[in-house]
Motif scaffolding. Structure first.
Motif, PDB file in Angstrom:
ATOM      1  N   GLU A 160       4.913 -10.593  33.537  1.00  0.00           N
ATOM      2  CA  GLU A 160       5.093  -9.158  33.317  1.00  0.00           C
ATOM      3  C   GLU A 160       6.543  -8.741  33.556  1.00  0.00           C
ATOM      4  O   GLU A 160       7.074  -7.871  32.857  1.00  0.00           O
ATOM      5  CB  GLU A 160       4.178  -8.363  34.245  1.00  0.00           C
ATOM      6  N   ASN A 162       9.001  -6.802  30.994  1.00  0.00           N
ATOM      7  CA  ASN A 162       9.786  -5.624  31.357  1.00  0.00           C
ATOM      8  C   ASN A 162      11.271  -5.856  31.086  1.00  0.00           C
ATOM      9  O   ASN A 162      11.955  -5.012  30.498  1.00  0.00           O
ATOM     10  CB  ASN A 162       9.554  -5.293  32.835  1.00  0.00           C
ATOM     11  N   THR A 183      12.595  -5.888  27.338  1.00  0.00           N
ATOM     12  CA  THR A 183      12.635  -4.608  26.617  1.00  0.00           C
ATOM     13  C   THR A 183      13.981  -3.903  26.772  1.00  0.00           C
ATOM     14  O   THR A 183      14.252  -2.930  26.060  1.00  0.00           O
ATOM     15  CB  THR A 183      11.526  -3.657  27.113  1.00  0.00           C
ATOM     16  N   CYS A 242       7.971   1.849  26.165  1.00  0.00           N
ATOM     17  CA  CYS A 242       8.710   2.147  27.390  1.00  0.00           C
ATOM     18  C   CYS A 242       9.740   3.263  27.170  1.00  0.00           C
ATOM     19  O   CYS A 242      10.086   3.976  28.115  1.00  0.00           O
ATOM     20  CB  CYS A 242       9.407   0.886  27.905  1.00  0.00           C
ATOM     21  N   ASN A 254       9.319   2.539  32.556  1.00  0.00           N
ATOM     22  CA  ASN A 254       9.183   1.126  32.896  1.00  0.00           C
ATOM     23  C   ASN A 254       8.485   0.876  34.229  1.00  0.00           C
ATOM     24  O   ASN A 254       8.622  -0.198  34.808  1.00  0.00           O
ATOM     25  CB  ASN A 254      10.564   0.453  32.927  1.00  0.00           C
ATOM     26  N   LEU A 308       4.006   0.191  32.043  1.00  0.00           N
ATOM     27  CA  LEU A 308       4.012  -1.083  31.339  1.00  0.00           C
ATOM     28  C   LEU A 308       2.596  -1.552  31.017  1.00  0.00           C
ATOM     29  O   LEU A 308       2.309  -2.002  29.909  1.00  0.00           O
ATOM     30  CB  LEU A 308       4.721  -2.145  32.181  1.00  0.00           C
TER      31      LEU A 308
END
Length: 250
Positions: free
Chosen positions: A32, A36, A39, A67, A72, A77
């Protein structure tokens, strides 16, 4: 009708509540964090960095856009994954109700809402529920195009299949399932399935549409399979040990 809206509302509320418990329970983990981090780059850079992984880039593109609106945070997310699952559930409910009735649709909706695997991935900032949603849509369009054929529907089906592959490569297995379903459908109508019965113009058109949509990423997919997965990625190759372990985990 009112009953349908009640079932959909109740199921959506249930899956949202169950997913939210997991969403706020844990901080984000490594995959994850990768979602994040990636992006923060532009779309060309996202493709470049994704090529060093084993996944295609479409989910990261969508997450970047999400996002830009939602932020974020961990909840922001992960909420995209929940949204994809809810859309898939609603589409599945409508489809099953049309072909099998409200009771079957309600049972399907409940099974999806309570699926441990889907709940797990509805609270994770990864591409899995997006893959599920695209494949549900592709399956519905396949049936729709088969029963009420038109070129637009077949092109849409092919595009959805390609978008699924651009989200997660294992959606290719759903494509294989669609081939099997089509074969069995023709087999029910005819004593034998000839080459020309299976590979009709519309069926070929759908696959051309899929290739056109996925063409730009196809060389990178081959490169990933050979150099990333084939070069000793952390996911072990299929063996007599990994297969029973996979079944046990499921």
């Amino acid at each position: 009708g009112i009953a349908d809206w009640g079932i959909i509302a109740a199921g959506t509320a249930l899956v949202t509540a169950l997913s939210y418990v997991n969403t706020i329970r844990w901080s984000i983990w490594f995959d994850e964090a990768f979602s994040n981090y990636i992006t923060k780059f532009n779309f060309i850079e996202i493709a470049k960095y994704t090529a060093s992984d084993v996944h295609p880039p479409l989910y990261y593109y969508v997450l970047k856009l999400w996002c830009a609106v939602a932020g974020n945070s961990a909840v922001a997310l992960r909420s995209l994954s929940l949204l994809w699952l809810i859309i898939a559930m609603i589409v599945a409910y409508i489809f099953v109700k049309k072909h099998f009735g409200r009771v079957a649709a309600a049972v399907t909706f409940a099974l999806l809402a309570l699926s441990p695997m889907l709940l797990r991935y509805s609270s994770e900032a990864r591409m899995y529920t997006m893959s599920v949603c695209i494949m549900v849509l592709a399956t519905v369009v396949l049936v729709w195009a088969t029963r009420y054929p038109s070129r637009k529907k077949w092109v849409l089906y092919g595009a959805l299949i390609a978008l699924g592959v651009l989200t997660h490569y294992l959606t290719l297995l759903v494509w294989v399932a669609h081939w099997c379903w089509r074969y069995l459908l023709i087999r029910q109508a005819k004593s034998s399935v000839k080459f020309k019965d299976f590979l009709t113009g519309d069926w070929i058109l759908a696959h051309i549409a899929a290739l056109i949509v996925g063409m730009l990423w196809l060389p990178m997919m081959v490169w990933q399979v050979i150099h990333i997965q084939g070069g000793g990625f952390w996911i072990a190759p299929i063996s007599l040990d990994t297969l029973p372990n996979f079944v046990a985990n499921l």
